[in-house]
Design an enzyme around this catalytic site. Sequence first.
Site, PDB file in Angstrom:
ATOM      1  N   GLU A   1      76.710   2.707  99.483  1.00  0.00           N
ATOM      2  CA  GLU A   1      77.047   2.407  98.086  1.00  0.00           C
ATOM      3  C   GLU A   1      76.329   1.150  97.571  1.00  0.00           C
ATOM      4  O   GLU A   1      76.453   0.070  98.158  1.00  0.00           O
ATOM      5  CB  GLU A   1      78.564   2.208  97.957  1.00  0.00           C
ATOM      6  CG  GLU A   1      78.987   2.087  96.498  1.00  0.00           C
ATOM      7  CD  GLU A   1      80.494   2.145  96.283  1.00  0.00           C
ATOM      8  OE1 GLU A   1      81.254   2.057  97.255  1.00  0.00           O
ATOM      9  OE2 GLU A   1      80.884   2.256  95.108  1.00  0.00           O
TER      10      GLU A   1
ATOM     11  N   LYS B   1      90.524   0.490  97.682  1.00  0.00           N
ATOM     12  CA  LYS B   1      89.203   1.078  97.958  1.00  0.00           C
ATOM     13  C   LYS B   1      88.142  -0.020  97.934  1.00  0.00           C
ATOM     14  O   LYS B   1      87.217  -0.031  98.752  1.00  0.00           O
ATOM     15  CB  LYS B   1      88.906   2.161  96.920  1.00  0.00           C
ATOM     16  CG  LYS B   1      87.655   2.985  97.219  1.00  0.00           C
ATOM     17  CD  LYS B   1      86.387   2.384  96.652  1.00  0.00           C
ATOM     18  CE  LYS B   1      85.187   3.281  96.897  1.00  0.00           C
ATOM     19  NZ  LYS B   1      83.925   2.668  96.475  1.00  0.00           N
TER      20      LYS B   1
ATOM     21  N   ASP C   1      85.501   2.342 115.127  1.00  0.00           N
ATOM     22  CA  ASP C   1      86.081   3.598 114.654  1.00  0.00           C
ATOM     23  C   ASP C   1      86.624   3.409 113.239  1.00  0.00           C
ATOM     24  O   ASP C   1      87.697   2.828 113.044  1.00  0.00           O
ATOM     25  CB  ASP C   1      87.196   3.999 115.642  1.00  0.00           C
ATOM     26  CG  ASP C   1      87.831   5.344 115.326  1.00  0.00           C
ATOM     27  OD1 ASP C   1      87.818   5.760 114.157  1.00  0.00           O
ATOM     28  OD2 ASP C   1      88.358   5.966 116.259  1.00  0.00           O
TER      29      ASP C   1
ATOM     30  N   HIS D   1      77.229  -3.266  89.027  1.00  0.00           N
ATOM     31  CA  HIS D   1      77.176  -2.112  89.925  1.00  0.00           C
ATOM     32  C   HIS D   1      76.124  -1.111  89.456  1.00  0.00           C
ATOM     33  O   HIS D   1      75.260  -0.693  90.226  1.00  0.00           O
ATOM     34  CB  HIS D   1      78.560  -1.452  89.985  1.00  0.00           C
ATOM     35  CG  HIS D   1      78.575  -0.191  90.793  1.00  0.00           C
ATOM     36  ND1 HIS D   1      78.358  -0.183  92.147  1.00  0.00           N
ATOM     37  CD2 HIS D   1      78.765   1.098  90.432  1.00  0.00           C
ATOM     38  CE1 HIS D   1      78.423   1.068  92.588  1.00  0.00           C
ATOM     39  NE2 HIS D   1      78.666   1.866  91.561  1.00  0.00           N
TER      40      HIS D   1
END
Length: 432
Positions: free
Chosen positions: A91, A269, A285, A384
């Site tokens: 991202e 998030k 993991d 962004h």
Amino acid sequence: MNNRSKNNRSVNSRIADFRSYDVAARRAEIVRQTDLTEADIAVYDAADGLTIDQADRMVENVLGVIGIPVGVATNFTINGKDYLIPLATEEPSVVAAASNAARIARGLGGFHASSTQPIMQAQIQLVDVMDPEAARIRLLEAREEIMALANEQDPKLVSVGGGVKDISVRVVSSDQATYVVLHLHVDVRDAMGANAVNTMAEAIADRVSEIGGGHVVLRILTNKADLRLTRVRAVFDAELIGGAEVVDNLIHAARLAELDPYRAATHNKGIMNGISAVVLATGNDTRAVEAGCHSHAVNADGIYSSLSHFEKNADGNIVGTLELPMPVGLVGGATKVHPVAQAAIKMLGVESAEELAGIILAVGLAQNLAAVRVLAGEGVQRGHMGLHARNIAATAGAQKSEIDAVVARLIADKSIRVEHAEKVLAEIRGGN
Ligand SMILES: CC(C)(COP(=O)([O-])OP(=O)([O-])OC[C@H]1O[C@@H](n2cnc3c(N)ncnc32)[C@H](O)[C@@H]1OP(=O)([O-])[O-])[C@@H](O)C(=O)NCCC(=O)NCCSC(=O)C[C@@](C)(O)CC(=O)[O-]
Ligand SMILES: NC(=O)C1=CN([C@@H]2O[C@H](COP(=O)(O)OP(=O)(O)OC[C@H]3O[C@@H](n4cnc5c(N)ncnc54)[C@H](O)[C@@H]3O)[C@@H](O)[C@H]2O)C=CC1
């Protein structure tokens, strides 16, 4: 706030304008500052840092590998030590955002991290127990025997100071069923610990049913690693955040995330943008960490809520805090077999799983602060989408030499869409 690496190199995470270096210059800087050698950093030359043979030994039915970019977050000081931190993420703007927030915290002492002991738990579920409450007491009476039997399974772990430290027993009941669930509390030291505790759980299961009655169904790790918590705090400079109004808006934004699950999911998030990227870069993991974080997001009232907290201190600065389960390791799993993960660990120069967990939390908090800061001010799109514009330009077919010009036009036109990029590209190629 420099930090000495294991090989006595001086790490200074404040590398102004690192973004303008080309890839070769960035690698040279990392080699200059950290324990990574030129040979080590060459693992990044392979498209994915992993050969097909290596991949074929890691998972089943291998076809190939998928490449994810690894970027370096700068400006981080954690417990008085500087780190250059590898982030694996697809991202745009995540690496930039984390570096930006770390810069905002740096002048006020950076990040402070601490952890509980690295205790992971396994559950052994007994079903069809006639006397569940008495079974619970019988199992607690057998604590020493159960712990000794479990510890026999992993002499290596015990020899490094880990092993089973306690047990607990819960009676879990509803209208449909009653289960007796024994928890093994295992200090897993520098391991993530799943294989270690699962081995113990399977080995003691028969003895647990002999003592408790009924029969065993599950004997497996719980990913709700609430006895293995890491905490981080940092003060973020109000001026660098954007001033008093942005600070107040930021507090409102953070409060909504505490009250409202719809906002909390997006807020969290943003935290996971940072956390998962370091977890992945170090071969840990991601699902285990994400499951642990999600389970921790339910507050005392049973509502899914914000994982972080932001408050204003007496100086008008923002104090950010984050406390999460962080089951990551330096031994075992892919951390030991993936060459890029090994390079990441060497770049960080971490000596324990606890130190790595503190770094991961710091990046999570930084990423969160950066995102909420822009949301409380100008909005997320400029920063962004400005960085995402490079993807859009490439999707529209721009070549390396054309990308900067296309991106500049997309931003100037405030239209970061593929159709517009195609139009701009055609104009540039046509000399307009
Ligand atoms: C993108 C910025 C940082 C620009 O912010 P800016 O203020 O334009 O940045 P700047 O150009 O003034 O640079 C400040 C520092 O940021 C870093 N920086 C700045 N640009 C770069 C770059 N290109 N490459 C590398 N580093 C960069 C770098 O450290 C730089 O300092 P320097 O070292 O140059 O002195 C800012 O707008 C930002 O933090 N945005 C947030 C982006 C974000 O959160 N992205 C995640 C994706 S959105 C999402 O998934 C979640 C979300 C947002 O919905 C979560 C939520 O709702 O809470
Ligand atoms: N629910 C879950 O999250 C599950 C995760 N996994 C996987 O399990 C793997 C991790 O399991 P681990 O037990 O960490 O791996 P592992 O079994 O490969 O390594 C742990 C072992 O390393 C040894 N060791 C040597 N030095 C040590 C030190 N300093 N500290 C601690 N142990 C040391 C110990 O014998 C210990 O049992 C990951 O790949 C994860 O994906 C597996 C099953 C379930």
